[in-house]
Design a protein around this motif. Structure first.
Motif, PDB file in Angstrom:
ATOM      1  N   LEU A 146       1.012  -1.191  -0.065  1.00 41.26           N
ATOM      2  CA  LEU A 146      -0.058   0.143   0.428  1.00 41.26           C
ATOM      3  C   LEU A 146       0.843   1.514  -0.132  1.00 41.26           C
ATOM      4  CD1 LEU A 146      -2.659   0.662   0.549  1.00 41.26           C
ATOM      5  CD2 LEU A 146      -2.666   0.934   2.643  1.00 41.26           C
ATOM      6  N   TRP A 149       2.167   1.433  -3.209  1.00 38.92           N
ATOM      7  CA  TRP A 149       1.343   1.858  -4.336  1.00 38.92           C
ATOM      8  C   TRP A 149       1.325   3.613  -4.189  1.00 38.92           C
ATOM      9  CZ3 TRP A 149      -1.863  -2.513  -5.154  1.00 38.92           C
ATOM     10  CH2 TRP A 149      -1.718  -3.421  -5.605  1.00 38.92           C
ATOM     11  N   ARG A 150       0.813   4.245  -2.864  1.00 41.56           N
ATOM     12  CA  ARG A 150       1.015   5.714  -3.227  1.00 41.56           C
ATOM     13  C   ARG A 150       1.930   5.681  -3.826  1.00 41.56           C
ATOM     14  NH1 ARG A 150      -2.247   4.781   2.337  1.00 41.56           N
ATOM     15  NH2 ARG A 150      -4.429   3.842   1.565  1.00 41.56           N
ATOM     16  N   LYS A 151       3.270   5.985  -3.217  1.00 42.39           N
ATOM     17  CA  LYS A 151       4.401   6.664  -3.445  1.00 42.39           C
ATOM     18  C   LYS A 151       4.587   6.555  -5.394  1.00 42.39           C
ATOM     19  CE  LYS A 151       8.817   7.082  -2.857  1.00 42.39           C
ATOM     20  NZ  LYS A 151      10.458   6.672  -1.595  1.00 42.39           N
ATOM     21  N   TYR A 207      -3.954   3.037 -11.815  1.00 48.12           N
ATOM     22  CA  TYR A 207      -4.485   2.944 -10.811  1.00 48.12           C
ATOM     23  C   TYR A 207      -5.551   3.846 -10.149  1.00 48.12           C
ATOM     24  CZ  TYR A 207      -0.115  -0.172  -9.686  1.00 48.12           C
ATOM     25  OH  TYR A 207       0.861  -1.301  -9.536  1.00 48.12           O
ATOM     26  N   ASP A 211      -8.865   2.264  -8.706  1.00 47.84           N
ATOM     27  CA  ASP A 211      -9.355   2.393  -7.139  1.00 47.84           C
ATOM     28  C   ASP A 211     -10.551   2.824  -6.884  1.00 47.84           C
ATOM     29  OD1 ASP A 211      -7.666   2.651  -4.414  1.00 47.84           O
ATOM     30  OD2 ASP A 211      -7.748   4.701  -4.599  1.00 47.84           O
ATOM     31  N   GLU A 217      -7.228   4.615  -1.382  1.00 52.12           N
ATOM     32  CA  GLU A 217      -7.229   5.594  -1.163  1.00 52.12           C
ATOM     33  C   GLU A 217      -5.652   5.918  -1.882  1.00 52.12           C
ATOM     34  OE1 GLU A 217      -7.254   7.166   2.238  1.00 52.12           O
ATOM     35  OE2 GLU A 217      -8.880   8.270   1.953  1.00 52.12           O
ATOM     36  N   LEU A 218      -5.006   5.415  -3.368  1.00 57.63           N
ATOM     37  CA  LEU A 218      -4.104   4.880  -3.964  1.00 57.63           C
ATOM     38  C   LEU A 218      -3.540   6.210  -4.482  1.00 57.63           C
ATOM     39  CD1 LEU A 218      -4.752   1.781  -6.117  1.00 57.63           C
ATOM     40  CD2 LEU A 218      -3.821   2.071  -3.804  1.00 57.63           C
ATOM     41  N   THR A 219      -3.935   7.433  -4.921  1.00 57.40           N
ATOM     42  CA  THR A 219      -4.269   9.058  -4.868  1.00 57.40           C
ATOM     43  C   THR A 219      -3.705  10.001  -3.682  1.00 57.40           C
ATOM     44  OG1 THR A 219      -6.244   9.670  -5.453  1.00 57.40           O
ATOM     45  CG2 THR A 219      -4.814   8.740  -6.996  1.00 57.40           C
ATOM     46  N   ARG A 220      -4.016   9.223  -2.692  1.00 54.76           N
ATOM     47  CA  ARG A 220      -3.415  10.615  -1.691  1.00 54.76           C
ATOM     48  C   ARG A 220      -2.693  10.814  -0.978  1.00 54.76           C
ATOM     49  NH1 ARG A 220      -3.235   7.547   4.729  1.00 54.76           N
ATOM     50  NH2 ARG A 220      -1.118   7.335   3.377  1.00 54.76           N
ATOM     51  N   ASP A 221      -1.318  10.545  -2.372  1.00 57.47           N
ATOM     52  CA  ASP A 221      -0.303  10.725  -1.500  1.00 57.47           C
ATOM     53  C   ASP A 221       0.312  12.009  -3.171  1.00 57.47           C
ATOM     54  OD1 ASP A 221      -0.296  10.466   0.754  1.00 57.47           O
ATOM     55  OD2 ASP A 221       1.660   8.494  -0.337  1.00 57.47           O
TER      56      ASP A 221
END
Length: 226
Positions: A146, A149-151, A207, A211, A217-221
């Motif tokens: 997780l 993937w977010r990074k 992604y 999502d 929340e894969l685009t959170r960062d």
């Protein structure tokens, strides 16, 4: 069109009679435990799948307050309707739940405890009819995947935009429309992550598209300080 296994017969069936027909997704929960939370999660993913296919959905559930708070922590969208709403119903429930009329989608129990920040990922990675023992689950692997993937999504978002490759889009849709096979959706993302023929901009769009179903929340960062 989503095909789902009706637990009454054990046979796959079209989830809705017509793609544009308003459909109720009813989550049947009575207890405040992780098994009930998983029922709410599967109902949430089911509703997202139908919406991605163009079917209008109303979600119905009446969880105890403590369970509602747990569901909020997992990003499970709140129910918007009641059981008198029009349209065909899909019933999401535990195997030992009271019998209902309509398509019955059973969800296996969950044992143990886990960090709420990882729980959605861990539960999505297991077939819904497979019991989950969190004591035996790969929590460290879920945490690492997780975070990675977010990074990666935040990095890919800075690259020139590219559309989701059509073959990848078809693989994703084939997975989630085949009895709501979310583990197969995650496997598609793993392949895309390392595919030499997918540009970073297309990885980002892939992604972000997936999502909408996963709710991880894969685009959170994106845009965060690194």
């Amino acid at each position: 069109m989503l095909r789902i296994t009706d637990a009454r017969t054990g046979e796959p069936i079209d989830a809705v009679p017509a793609r544009r027909s308003l459909t109720r997704v009813e989550a049947h929960v009575e207890r405040d435990d992780l098994s009930a939370l998983r029922v709410l999660l599967v109902a949430d993913v089911l509703a997202r799948t139908l919406e991605l296919g163009g079917t209008p959905v109303v979600t119905v559930a009446d969880p105890p307050p403590e369970l509602r708070a747990r569901a909020d922590a997992l990003g499970i969208r709140r129910a918007e309707g009641d059981r008198s709403s029009a349209g065909p119903a899909l019933h999401v429930l535990a195997p030992d739940a009271t019998s209902v009329e309509g398509i019955r989608i059973e969800v296996a129990p969950v044992l143990g405890t886990a960090d709420p920040a990882l729980l959605r990922m861990v539960l999505l990675a297991a077939p819904r009819r497979q019991p989950v023992d969190l004591a035996a689950a790969d929590l460290d692997g879920a945490r690492e995947t997780l975070a990675r993937w977010r990074k990666s999504v935040a990095t890919w978002a800075t690259r020139p935009s590219r559309p989701v490759p059509e073959r990848v889009r078809q693989e994703l849709r084939a997975a989630w429309e085949d009895d709501l096979d979310v583990p197969a959706v995650l496997e598609v993302l793993r392949r895309v992550e390392h595919a030499d023929d997918v540009p970073d901009g297309a990885r980002f769009e892939t992604y972000a598209y997936a999502d909408r179903l996963l709710g991880l929340e894969l685009t959170r960062d994106i845009g965060a300080q690194r």
